[in-house]
Design a protein around this motif. Structure first.
Motif, PDB file in Angstrom:
ATOM      1  N   SER A 209       0.810  -1.220   0.000  1.00  0.00           N
ATOM      2  CA  SER A 209       0.000   0.000   0.000  1.00  0.00           C
ATOM      3  C   SER A 209       0.840   1.265   0.000  1.00  0.00           C
ATOM      4  CB  SER A 209      -0.935  -0.002   1.217  1.00  0.00           C
ATOM      5  OG  SER A 209      -0.180  -0.129   2.419  1.00  0.00           O
ATOM      6  N   THR A 210       2.049   1.190   0.501  1.00  0.00           N
ATOM      7  CA  THR A 210       2.878   2.391   0.609  1.00  0.00           C
ATOM      8  C   THR A 210       4.264   2.134   0.055  1.00  0.00           C
ATOM      9  OG1 THR A 210       3.592   1.782   2.855  1.00  0.00           O
ATOM     10  CG2 THR A 210       1.642   3.201   2.655  1.00  0.00           C
ATOM     11  N   TYR A 211       4.857   3.194  -0.431  1.00  0.00           N
ATOM     12  CA  TYR A 211       6.239   3.163  -0.899  1.00  0.00           C
ATOM     13  C   TYR A 211       6.988   4.292  -0.196  1.00  0.00           C
ATOM     14  CZ  TYR A 211       4.683  -0.006  -4.564  1.00  0.00           C
ATOM     15  OH  TYR A 211       4.185  -1.086  -5.239  1.00  0.00           O
ATOM     16  N   ALA A 347       4.157   3.266  -7.972  1.00  0.00           N
ATOM     17  CA  ALA A 347       5.113   3.932  -7.074  1.00  0.00           C
ATOM     18  C   ALA A 347       5.356   5.364  -7.517  1.00  0.00           C
ATOM     19  CB  ALA A 347       6.414   3.146  -7.016  1.00  0.00           C
ATOM     20  N   LEU A 348       4.383   5.930  -8.260  1.00  0.00           N
ATOM     21  CA  LEU A 348       4.388   7.333  -8.696  1.00  0.00           C
ATOM     22  C   LEU A 348       5.409   7.612  -9.777  1.00  0.00           C
ATOM     23  CD1 LEU A 348       3.925   9.118  -5.233  1.00  0.00           C
ATOM     24  CD2 LEU A 348       2.189   8.278  -6.840  1.00  0.00           C
ATOM     25  N   PRO A 359      12.035   4.305  -6.680  1.00  0.00           N
ATOM     26  CA  PRO A 359      12.672   3.275  -7.513  1.00  0.00           C
ATOM     27  C   PRO A 359      12.550   1.881  -6.913  1.00  0.00           C
ATOM     28  CG  PRO A 359      14.076   5.205  -7.300  1.00  0.00           C
ATOM     29  CD  PRO A 359      12.972   5.365  -6.303  1.00  0.00           C
ATOM     30  N   ALA A 360      13.030   0.912  -7.655  1.00  0.00           N
ATOM     31  CA  ALA A 360      12.928  -0.498  -7.278  1.00  0.00           C
ATOM     32  C   ALA A 360      13.698  -0.787  -5.999  1.00  0.00           C
ATOM     33  CB  ALA A 360      13.430  -1.379  -8.412  1.00  0.00           C
ATOM     34  N   TYR A 378      21.751   2.277  -3.235  1.00  0.00           N
ATOM     35  CA  TYR A 378      21.097   2.152  -4.536  1.00  0.00           C
ATOM     36  C   TYR A 378      19.609   1.838  -4.420  1.00  0.00           C
ATOM     37  CZ  TYR A 378      26.060   1.602  -5.479  1.00  0.00           C
ATOM     38  OH  TYR A 378      27.408   1.785  -5.516  1.00  0.00           O
ATOM     39  N   SER A 379      19.251   0.957  -3.490  1.00  0.00           N
ATOM     40  CA  SER A 379      17.871   0.509  -3.398  1.00  0.00           C
ATOM     41  C   SER A 379      16.932   1.664  -3.085  1.00  0.00           C
ATOM     42  CB  SER A 379      17.754  -0.563  -2.307  1.00  0.00           C
ATOM     43  OG  SER A 379      16.420  -0.960  -2.138  1.00  0.00           O
ATOM     44  N   GLN A 380      15.845   1.769  -3.871  1.00  0.00           N
ATOM     45  CA  GLN A 380      14.781   2.754  -3.687  1.00  0.00           C
ATOM     46  C   GLN A 380      15.339   4.179  -3.622  1.00  0.00           C
ATOM     47  OE1 GLN A 380      11.133   0.869  -1.658  1.00  0.00           O
ATOM     48  NE2 GLN A 380      12.773   0.511  -0.186  1.00  0.00           N
ATOM     49  N   ALA A 381      16.380   4.413  -4.388  1.00  0.00           N
ATOM     50  CA  ALA A 381      16.988   5.743  -4.449  1.00  0.00           C
ATOM     51  C   ALA A 381      17.305   6.064  -5.909  1.00  0.00           C
ATOM     52  CB  ALA A 381      18.262   5.805  -3.603  1.00  0.00           C
TER      53      ALA A 381
END
Length: 1241
Positions: A209-211, A347-348, A359-360, A378-381
Motif C-alpha cells: 500500500s505504501t512506498y 510507485a508514482l 525506484p525499485a 542504490y535501493s529505492q533511491a
C-alpha cells in the motif's frame, strides 16, 4: 468468375501459411505443441511447491579443471545417430554452428559453442563421451563475458531457458530445485521466478500500500512477509526489443538450473562449474575454497515497467541473477547489463520513461518477520541507475557479489556512501594473537595506488596492499589482546570510516596449524621432533619452499618480550612434513635469549607469492601451539648450570615466584566431585587441555578424565583448575604431580594485556606451565623442586569449604522452578524479570520473553513459551540468546547477541568467547549452537538449551546472592514462603494447587512485566530491538491463558484419544499433561519432562553435601593405597624400595570430616641409612633418658653427702674456735666446767 476468385484466395492462403512456417523456422521456433520437459538441468515447471526437506546431499569430489588440454570440444552422441540429408537441415543464425532439423528436432552439437549459440546445451541423455577438461585459455575466454549463459532455443520444447509461462498476466512460475538452497538462515528446495525482478520462497502480501517498501513487513504474521532475493524488485511487464539491440534473443524471463556440478564431466557442466567457482573465489573474500555444487541462472531480458503507455514497452531493463551453492554456503551474483527505467506507475513513476517516484527495491528479505538487507545507497533511491557502473565484481562494472546463506556479506565495494561508521567486511574474521594472518578487506573502492591504512585495536597502524577495486590485504600485527577488537581502515590521510569487529584468538586456543606427531617436543633430550602442517594453508604451489623459525617469550620487566630465537630451516619443501634434529643446534650460543623457557614454531614462505596475478606479493604465516624449549636450549643450560641444570632453573623459578603476591586466597574452592563441577556452570567451564568431550589426552593431568577452569580471571588475573579422576573425585597435587593446581595467570590474561603477568596465554605459560617442566616433568615426582611446586607454590585447594550454587529454571509453556523449589505455571505474554539483584557488588539482571504458542490442529493455543533470554551482570556486556524460527534451524538453533551484535560459535577457536565482564561459550560437542552458557565475573551463570523448537533457561547463583534476588525465580533465602514477592516487596501466598495459578498470574507474575523505560525495582528491558519493535509489541496484559491444568478439563470429551495420549506420554506429570493438552505436541510434552527432570537432578546434585576430610599428604618417597578423602576411607601407606616407613601405616577418614589422630606419629619414608641413623638416635635417646636421671641422682646424693660433711666440718671448726676463745677469757674457776661440757659434747 467466382471459382477463379476462390482458387486465387486459396492459393494466396497456402502461400501465407508456407511463408509463416518458413519465418518460424528461421526464428528457431519449433512445434507449437507443448511437450513435458525431460528431467534435465533446465528445471521442470511444477505448479505445486515441494515442502522443504532437511536432508542434504553429500559433497562430491570435483573434477580437476586446472590441468591444460588443447582440446575442449566434445562430440556427444546426437539424439539421432544417423545424420539427416542436407536438404532436411538448416544452419540457424546465431546458433553457434549448430544444425537444426525441424522435422526430427535434431541438433548437431559437433561445433556447438555455448558462448555464441542460442541453443541450450545437450540434454542429459545426450551427455557422454570423454570427460571434458577446460583449458586455461578457454576458461579465460568464458570469464571475459559479462553475462552468464541463457538460451532461447533448444530443449524438448525448443524454447531453451525462456519461460513462456511468465507473462504480465501470469507473473511467476514455480521451480523445484531438488536440493537445499541456504538463504538468510533458512533453507529451501524450491523457488518461484517472478517477472517482477526477484526469486521468492514464500507468498508476498496481496499488495503493497505504501512506498518505499519496508522489510521485514511490520504487521507480520497478520500480513505475509515474503522471503525473496530482489535483484530489481518492482512491478514489471515484458517489454519489446529495440531495433538497435544486438542480442536478438526473445524478451522475457529466462531460468536455467545446473545441478550436481561436482560430478559432471560434460563440457557445459565443467565450464559452468569452473566459471562460477573462480568468479566467486576471486570476486568475494572468504570464498577461497568454495566448490559450487548447484547453480541457478535467472535472466530478465528487455523487461519494462508496469502501468506504462504502449510506447514505454521499448524502455527496458536487462539484468541477471546467478546463485551458486554447495548446500552450506550460498553466493549471489547480480549482473546489471542495462537499466533504462527505475520505477513503475503505482510507485508514482511516469508512464513513458518509468522515472520519478520510488525506484525499485534491491536487497534480500529472510521472511517471517526476521531479517532483511537493503542494498544502500542504490535501493529505492535515484542512484539505482549507478548499479550498471558500480560493483566491479571480477573487474566488471555492473557486477555485484554477495554471500547470502546465513547473513548477507557484501563482496563489492561501495563508493556512493559516506559516514563515520561504515560496514567493513573482512575474511578471515579472526586470527592468532601472534600475528601474521592475512586479512582480506572489502569496503571502500580502492584505486591501484591508494595508501590503505589498517588499525587493529590500539596497536600501531599497518599499511595494506591493494589487490583490486574490491579488495585490499592487511597483515595482522602481533596483538597482546584477546576477544573482539576494532578493525578500522582509512584511505591515505583520510579518516577511519570503515569499521568492523575482529576476533583475536589466544595462542593456546587458536586454530592449530602446526602439528607434532608425538610427545618428543616435551622431552629434555629428544632425538628428533617430527612436525606436519597443511601445506595449502600457505600456498597451493607444490614447488614453494618454506622457512621454519623459533620464537620465544619472557618477562624480565613490566613490558613483556616476544623474541626471535633462531632459524631452524630455510628453503625446506612445502610438502607438509619436516623433521627437526635437536642435535643440529647443540652448539648454538644464544646467551641473550637463553633465559627463555618456552616459545613457538613459525612457518612462512621463503619467497612471497603473487596475489591473483597482480604485483601484490604476500607471505602467509602459521604458528604452532606453545611448546617448551628444553630440546633446543638444554645443551646451553647444561654448559651454564651443569648436569643438574633442571634443578638450578627450578630453584630460580621458585625463588622468583616467592617474591610475587599470593593469589590463591581469591580463587573459588574446587568442587569435591565431578558431577558438582559440571553442575556449577556459573563458575567453571571445561579445560581445553583436558576435556572429556573434545580433548581427553590430559597431557598435564594424566589419570584425569575431565578438568574444569574458572571462566573469567579474578581481580588479580588468576584462575582455578580442578581435575577429576576415574572415581570422579578431585585430584590433589599433594597426592601426585598430575593433580589440580591453581594458576597465577588466566589463559585469557587480564587488562591491560600488554603488561607482565597479564598477557593472554603467554603469561599463563610463563608462570604456570613452565615450572611443570622444570620442576616435575624434567625431574621426578619426589624431587625437592617438584614437591615444592606441588605443596607450596601451586598446591590444590581442597574442597572442604566448597559451596554449591543455587539453581532456578523455566521450561515448557512456561513452568517455573524457583531457587527455593517452588513450582508454578505462568503463561504471561511479553517480557518479564526472571532474576534481578540490585546490590552494588553483585548486580545481575536476567529477563525472559514469552510469546504465544503456535496454533494446533484445532485452533488457537492460549499458552506461551520462552523465546528469548537476555542477561547483564554489573557493567558487563549484554548477552541475549534467542530461539531461531523453526525453518531457520538447519545450521544454528539459537541466535546469540553480544552487545547487540550476532556472534557465532561454529569453529573450535570460537567456541569460547570473552567479552567485558562475561564469558560466553557452547560445549565443544555441540555443533548446531543449541546450547549456550553465559558466565559472569561474579560467578553467576545462565544456561540456555533448545530442542525441537522449545527452549529452557537455567540460572546458577553463588552464595553471595543469598537474600538479594527478586523476579519470577523468587527470593533465594532458603525459605519458600517469601519466594513470590512482587516489585513492591509484597509477598504473595504460595500456590495451593493446580487451580491457584490464576491468582499467581494476576497478583504476582504480571507485575514483573518489563517496559523499555526504566522502572524502580524492575529496571528496563534489555532486549535487542529490531525493526522499530518495542516492548509493547510483545507485551499483552489482556492475554488470558488457560488456567485449567488437567487434560480432561482442557480437551473436549469427544477427543478422548488425545486425553489418553496425554497420560500415556506424561505419566501423570502435571506440567507435561498441561503442555500436551494445550498443544497436542508430543515433542513439547517430552522436553517438558526432560527439562524439568534436568533441573530437579541438578538441584539434587548441588544439595547433596560431600564431606571431605581434606588433604592427607602422600609421604615423600612413598605412596598411598588410594587418594580418596571421604568418610570411611582407609588409606594404607607404603614406601619405595630401600626406604623404611615410620609412623602410622594406616589412616582413616572419620564421619565428622577429620583424619584420625596418628598413634605412632605422622607417616614418613626414610632411606636405610637415614632410618639406621634415626634408630641409633632413638637408642641413644633412650639410654640418655635413663642414664641422665640416674647420674643426676648420684650426683645429687654425692652432693648431699659432701655438703653434709662440709657442714659438720664447719660446725666443728666453729666449736673449736669458740672453745679457744672461752678458754682464753674464762676465769680459772669456770674453765674446768667448760672443758667438761666440751668433753660431753
Amino acid at each position: 468468375m467466382f471459382k477463379l476468385r476462390s482458387v486465387l484466395v486459396f492459393l494466396l492462403f497456402i502461400i501465407c501459411i508456407v511463408y509463416a512456417q518458413n519465418e518460424n523456422e528461421d526464428n528457431g521456433v519449433g512445434s507449437p505443441e507443448q511437450l513435458s520437459p525431460e528431467p534435465s538441468d533446465n528445471s521442470p515447471q511444477d505448479e505445486n511447491p515441494i515442502p522443504s526437506e532437511n536432508g542434504q546431499n553429500e559433497q562430491e569430489t570435483p573434477v580437476n579443471a586446472e590441468e591444460t588440454n588443447p582440446k575442449h570440444d566434445v562430440d556427444p552422441p546426437p539424439i539421432n545417430p544417423y545424420p539427416p540429408p542436407p536438404s532436411m537441415t538448416r544452419t540457424i543464425p546465431g546458433a553457434g554452428g549448430a544444425l537444426f532439423n525441424a522435422k526430427e528436432k535434431y541438433i548437431d552439437y559437433t561445433n556447438w559453442d555455448s558462448l555464441t549459440s542460442r541453443y541450450g546445451p545437450p540434454q542429459e541423455s545426450q551427455r557422454g563421451g570423454i570427460p571434458y577438461v577446460v583449458t586455461e585459455t578457454r576458461l579465460k575466454e568464458i570469464r571475459s563475458h559479462f553475462m552468464y549463459w541463457y538460451f532461447d532455443l533448444g530443449g524438448s520444447d525448443n524454447e531453451g531457458d525462456w519461460q513462456k509461462a511468465i507473462q504480465t498476466s501470469s507473473p511467476q512460475v514455480h521451480k523445484n530445485l531438488n536440493f537445499q538452497l541456504p538463504f538468510f538462515g533458512f533453507r529451501f528446495n524450491y523457488t518461484r521466478v517472478s517477472i517482477n525482478g526477484y526469486l521468492e520462497f514464500s507468498d508476498p502480501p496481496p499488495h503493497y500500500s505504501t512506498y518505499p517498501l519496508v522489510f521485514p513487513v511490520k504487521d507480520w504474521p497478520k500480513q505475509n512477509d515474503p522471503s525473496f532475493i530482489g535483484i530489481f524488485f518492482s512491478k514489471c511487464r515484458v517489454g519489446s526489443m529495440r531495433a538497435e539491440d544486438l542480442d536478438k534473443k526473445k524478451e522475457g524471463v529466462y531460468f536455467r538450473l545446473e545441478r550436481d556440478l561436482l560430478t559432471r564431466t560434460d563440457q557445459f557442466g565443467v565450464e559452468v562449474r569452473e566459471r562460477v567457482k573462480w568468479d566467486i573465489r576471486e570476486g568475494i573474500i572468504g570464498a577461497e575454497t568454495f566448490e559450487p555444487k548447484h547453480v541457478i541462472i535467472t535472466t530478465w531480458k528487455n523487461i519494462s515497467f508496469a502501468g506504462g503507455i504502449p510506447q514505454s514497452l521499448f524502455t527496458t531493463n536487462t539484468f541477471q541473477l546467478v546463485l551458486a551453492t554447495d548446500e552450506v554456503f550460498t553466493y549471489a551474483i547480480f549482473n546489471y547489463l542495462d537499466l533504462q527505467w527505475t520505477t513503475h506507475t503505482e510507485a508514482l513513476g511516469d508512464t513513458l520513461k518509468g522515472e520519478g517516484g520510488t525506484p525499485a527495491y534491491v536487497g534480500f528479505n529472510a521472511g517471517n518477520g526476521t531479517r532483511s538487507y537493503e542494498y544502500v545507497p542504490y535501493s529505492q533511491a535515484s542512484v539505482i541507475r549507478d548499479l550498471t557502473g558500480r560493483g566491479w565484481g571480477n573487474g566488471f562494472q555492473g557486477r555485484h557479489i554477495f554471500r547470502i546463506d546465513e547473513k548477507i556479506i557484501l563482496g563489492s565495494c561501495n563508493k556512493d556512501i559516506d559516514g563515520a561508521n561504515l560496514d567493513l567486511f573482512f575474511a578471515p574474521e579472526s586470527g592468532n594473537m601472534l600475528g601474521g594472518t592475512m586479512v582480506n578487506i572489502t569496503g571502500p573502492c580502492f584505486e591501484p595506488y591508494d595508501k590503505v591504512i589498517c588499525k587493529f585495536d590500539t596497536e600501531d597502524e599497518v599499511y595494506g596492499t591493494v589487490v583490486n577495486r574490491n579488495r585490499a590485504i592487511c597483515i595482522q600485527p602481533r596483538l597482546l589482546v584477546e576477544g573482539y577488537i576494532r578493525l578500522e581502515i582509512a584511505i591515505g590521510p583520510g579518516k577511519y570510516k570503515w569499521k568492523g569487529k575482529y576476533f583475536v584468538e589466544t595462542p593456546a586456543t587458536a586454530a592449530e596449524k602446526i602439528f607434532f606427531e608425538d610427545y618428543s617436543v616435551h622431552e629434555k633430550y629428544p632425538p628428533e621432533i617430527k612436525i606436519s602442517w597443511v601445506h595449502r594453508n600457505l600456498t597451493t604451489n607444490e614447488n614453494a619452499n618454506v622457512r621454519i623459525s623459533l620464537w620465544g617469550y619472557r618477562e624480565t620487566t613490566i613490558r613483556p618480550e616476544f623474541l626471535y630465537i633462531d632459524e631452524l630451516a630455510n628453503s625446506a619443501p612445502n610438502d607438509g612434513r619436516y623433521t627437526i634434529s635437536p642435535a643440529a643446534y647443540r652448539n648454538r650460543d644464544n646467551r641473550n635469549v637463553s633465559d627463555i623457557k618456552f616459545g613457538f614454531l613459525q612457518i612462512n614462505l621463503t619467497e612471497p607469492i603473487p596475489v591473483n596475478g597482480t604485483d601484490t606479493r604476500i607471505t602467509p604465516v602459521i604458528w604452532s601451539r606453545p611448546i617448551p624449549l628444553g630440546w633446543y636450549f638444554a645443551p646451553q643450560w647444561e654448559r651454564e648450570y651443569g648436569k643438574r641444570w633442571t634443578e638450578a632453573l627450578c630453584d630460580n623459578w621458585i625463588r622468583n615466584d616467592r617474591y610475587l603476591r599470593n593469589f590463591a586466597n581469591e580463587l573459588p574452592q574446587c568442587p569435591c566431585k565431578l558431577e558438582q563441577a559440571l553442575a556449577d556452570k556459573g563458575r567453571y567451564l571445561p579445560d581445553f587441555d583436558c576435556d572429556k568431550d573434545a580433548n581427553p589426552k590430559c597431557q598435564y593431568n594424566r589419570g584425569a578424565i575431565h578438568c574444569v577452569r574458572t571462566g573469567s580471571p579474578t581481580l588479580e588475573g588468576s584462575e582455578q583448575q580442578c581435575c577429576y579422576d576415574k572415581n570422579y573425585f578431585l585430584m590433589l597435587s599433594y597426592d601426585q604431580q598430575w593433580g589440580s593446581s591453581p594458576q597465577r595467570s588466566h589463559n585469557l590474561g587480564y587488562l591491560p594485556w600488554n603488561e607482565a603477568n597479564k598477557v593472554p596465554t603467554l603469561s599463563h605459560w610463563f608462570h604456570d606451565m613452565v615450572p611443570k617442566y622444570l620442576c616435575c616433568s624434567w625431574q621426578y615426582e619426589q624431587s625437592v623442586g617438584c614437591e615444592t611446586l606441588r605443596f607450596e607454590r601451586r598446591p590444590t585447594q581442597d574442597c572442604v569449604a566448597y559451596q554449591a550454587p543455587a539453581i532456578a529454571g523455566v521450561y515448557g509453556d512456561p513452568h517455573v522452578i524457583t531457587f527455593d523449589d517452588v513450582f508454578y505455571t505462568f503463561n504471561g505474554k511479553g517480557e518479564f524479570v526472571l532474576v534481578r539483584t540490585n546490590n552494588k557488588n553483585n548486580r545481575l539482571e536476567v529477563q525472559g520473553r514469552f510469546e504465544q504458542m503456535p496454533m494446533n490442529a484445532y485452533g488457537e493455543v492460549r499458552a506461551t513459551q520462552l523465546t528469548s533470554v537476555v542477561a547483564r551482570g554489573n557493567s558487563s556486556t549484554i548477552v541475549e540468546v534467542r530461539i531461531r524460527p523453526q525453518e531457520a534451524q538447519w545450521r544454528y538453533r539459537l541466535d546469540v547477541f553480544a552487545d547487540g551484535r550476532r556472534v557465532y560459535f561454529d569453529r573450535p577457536s570460537l567456541k569460547f568467547q570473552h567479552f567485558p565482564g562475561v564469558t560466553v561459550y557452547t560445549p565443544t560437542y555441540i555443533l548446531n549452537q543449541s546450547e549456550v552458557l553465559v558466565m559472569f565475573d561474579s560467578g553467576a551463570g545462565l544456561e540456555v538449551v533448545e530442542n525441537k523448537g522449545y527452549m529452557t533457561a537455567r540460572v546458577y547463583l553463588p552464595w553471595t546472592y543469598i537474600n538479594q534476588t527478586r523476579g519470577l525465580f523468587g527470593n533465594w533465602s532458603f525459605n519458600m514462603l517469601d519466594d513470590l514477592t512482587d516489585p513492591d516487596n509484597v509477598q504473595i501466598g504460595l500456590p495451593s494447587g493446580n487451580y491457584d495459578y490464576e491468582r499467581i498470574y494476576s497478583d504476582f507474575g504480571l507485575k514483573w512485566m518489563l517496559h523499555d523505560k526504566e522502572e524502580p525495582n524492575k529496571g528496563g528491558s534489555l532486549f535487542k530491538r529490531e525493526f522499530a519493535r518495542t516492548s509493547a509489541y510483545y507485551n499483552n496484559k489482556t492475554f488470558k491463558p488457560e488456567f485449567r491444568m488437567l487434560p480432561e478439563e482442557i480437551i473436549p470429551q469427544n477427543r478422548s484419544i488425545e486425553i489418553n495420549k496425554a497420560y500415556e506420554y506424561c505419566n501423570k506429570d502435571p506440567e507435561c499433561l498441561y503442555d500436551y493438552a494445550m498443544t497436542l505436541n508430543r515433542d513439547l510434552a517430552h522436553f517438558t519432562l526432560n527439562y524439568k527432570s534436568t533441573i530437579v537432578n541438578l538441584k539434587e546434585i548441588t544439595r547433596r553435601r560431600v564431606i571431605s576430610c581434606g588433604v592427607l599428604e602422600t609421604p615423600r618417597f612413598g605412596r598411598k593405597s588410594n587418594f580418596l578423602f571421604i568418610p570411611g576411607t582407609k588409606v594404607t601407606f607404603e614406601c619405595n624400595q630401600d626406604f623404611q616407613l615410620i609412623g602410622d601405616k594406616r589412616r582413616e577418614c572419620t564421619p565428622d570430616g577429620y583424619w584420625d589422630v596418628p598413634v605412632y606419629g605422622y607417616t614418613e619414608c626414610l632411606r636405610q641409612q637415614e632410618y639406621s641413623a634415626r634408630q641409633a638416635g632413638y637408642t641413644w635417646g633412650i639410654v640418655l633418658a635413663v642414664m641422665i636421671p640416674l647420674v643426676l641422682v648420684l650426683v645429687y646424693i654425692a652432693y648431699r653427702i659432701i655438703r653434709s660433711k662440709q657442714r659438720n666440718d664447719q660446725e666443728q671448726a666453729r666449736e673449736n674456735m669458740a672453745y679457744e676463745i672461752q678458754k682464753k677469757t674464762c676465769p680459772r674457776s669456770s674453765c674446768g666446767e667448760i672443758k667438761s661440757i666440751r668433753t660431753r659434747r
